[in-house]
Every structure is written in C-alpha cells, then in structure tokens.
Enzyme design. Structure first.
Site, mmCIF file in Angstrom:
data_model
loop_
_atom_site.group_PDB
_atom_site.id
_atom_site.type_symbol
_atom_site.label_atom_id
_atom_site.label_comp_id
_atom_site.label_asym_id
_atom_site.label_seq_id
_atom_site.Cartn_x
_atom_site.Cartn_y
_atom_site.Cartn_z
ATOM 1 C CG ASP A 8 28.524 75.681 33.381
ATOM 2 O OD1 ASP A 8 28.129 74.541 33.052
ATOM 3 O OD2 ASP A 8 29.705 76.053 33.266
ATOM 4 C CG ASP A 128 36.190 68.468 36.674
ATOM 5 O OD1 ASP A 128 35.798 68.220 35.516
ATOM 6 O OD2 ASP A 128 35.413 68.629 37.638
#
Length: 241
Positions: A8, A128
């Site tokens: 990330d 998500d």
C-alpha cells in the site's frame, strides 16, 4: 491458488492502514520497489499495489513509485486506488500493469460495462465491504448496497475478477471472514481474490479448498505472522499446514 503480497502506497512509502483508517498508519519502507524485490526473492509471482492517496483524493501522486516497482520486473502486478477514468486505466496498462482494479468507479455500470468490453480480463473490481455493505472513496463512505448481490451483478455483466475485502478484518490480525468466501464461492461465478485479515496458514489452505483464485496478504507478511515463501507453497499444494 495465487498469493498476492500487498504494497500500500502513501506519499511514496510502503505502509499499512488498520481497518482502512488513514489515522492508523504504519510505515514499513521508504522504498516500495525494494519491498517488491524482497517478495520476489521469496518466490512471489504476483503483487497487489494500492495507491492510498489516489483512493482518497483521486491523485496520481504515487504513479512514479508504481513505475519503479514495475521496472524492477519479474512480477505480475495489479494496481488499484483512485482509478476512475479510461485515461488512467490506459496509463497503468501502458506501464506494464497486468490488471487494473476499479473501485468507486465500478458503481457507474455504463462506464464499467464499456471498460470490460474494451479491456476484458485486464479489469478487476475491488468490492470493499463494511457490515455487508459496499464502501467507496477509500472506504470513507458506505453505500446501501449489499456486497454479495453487487458481486453477483458484476459477474453477470462480465467482470472476470473480483477482489473482496472485509474492511473490519483488514489489518486487524484476527483472521479473515471465511464465511463470506464460502458464500461467494457458491453464489458468484467469477474469480474471487480474498483480501482482509488473512494471517493464519490454515486460512490459506481453506481458501484454496474453496476454489478461491487468489489471496492478498499484507500486514501478516510485514509482521512475520506468515512466511511468504511458505504461504506460496501451501497455495501451490506443495506443503501442508
């Protein structure tokens, strides 16, 4: 089954968030390209990269970092975070990215259908979920859309790969939501990549047995809770838990 170690990106660094909270951030490396090569040295074939700045504000501030990761070579890279138009999709694919992940923009069915028709398997959708509902805009907003139903609809319009993340499990080091992957395996006819909270070797084995296409592992690798080389061996069926 494929293992996708995760990187990330925030401000050009390799970081991890806890449960998608930008205020709970841990920096692991100032050189994400070096991290990618460490993963490759441990046997990784794939890499999952998320531009957290892009997911939050739509910027391309980490594009050069993604470029450096790609240039190191030897990994099949999928990238997500703030990819909301065709120009950005094409820019990443021209860079050598294997698969581009759409999130918020996938709610625009007309746009998504057009991108699937144009780019096919090079488009994945990241779903998500928070309490079973779809979250968007870097996980900061939750829609009144059932996440499993949304996955079924995505498969019906031709999406070949879905990355499903249970936000409540992400970075918590308490295990993944195995129940949801059982449900997705039964109800959704496309490749599922499990993401969020995988931190035990037996989960890798269980997800493989379900026919899951891939597993993203992040914090568990960085903290040493899971050995990447062993995880890959388990996923390949070369080692038992």
């Amino acid at each position: 089954m494929e293992i996708f170690p995760a990187i990330d990106l925030r401000n050009g660094q390799a970081v991890r968030l806890k449960q998608g909270d930008y205020n709970q951030i841990t920096v692991y490396s100032s050189s994400p390209a070096d991290v990618a090569q460490e993963f490759k040295a441990q046997g990784a074939r794939n890499l999952h990269v998320v531009d957290l700045d892009g997911a939050k504000d739509g910027s391309l501030s980490n594009f050069d970092t993604v470029c450096e990761i790609i240039k190191t070579g030897g990994l099949s890279v999928q990238v997500g975070g703030g990819i909301r138009d065709e120009q950005r999709i094409q820019k990443y694919l021209n860079l050598g990215v294997e698969r581009v992940i759409l999130g918020t923009s996938a709610l625009d069915r007309k746009f998504l259908t057009h991108m699937i028709a144009k780019f096919g398997s090079q488009i994945a959708v990241g779903v998500d979920a928070k309490n079973g509902k779809v979250a968007i805009k870097g996980w900061r907003e939750v829609c009144d859309i059932d996440s499993v139903q949304f996955c079924r609809e995505l498969a019906d319009i031709g999406v070949q790969t879905i990355i499903y993340t249970d936000i409540s499990k992400d970075g918590a080091m308490s295990g993944t939501n195995m129940e949801i992957y059982h449900q997705l395996a039964k109800e959704v006819n496309c490749r599922i990549i499990a993401s969020g909270g995988v931190c035990f070797e037996h989960e890798i084995s269980q997800l493989s047995a379900l026919g899951t296409y891939g597993v993203i592992i992040g914090k568990a690798i960085y903290t040493g809770a899971i050995n990447l080389a062993k995880a890959i061996a388990i996923a390949d069926g070369k080692q038992e838990v």
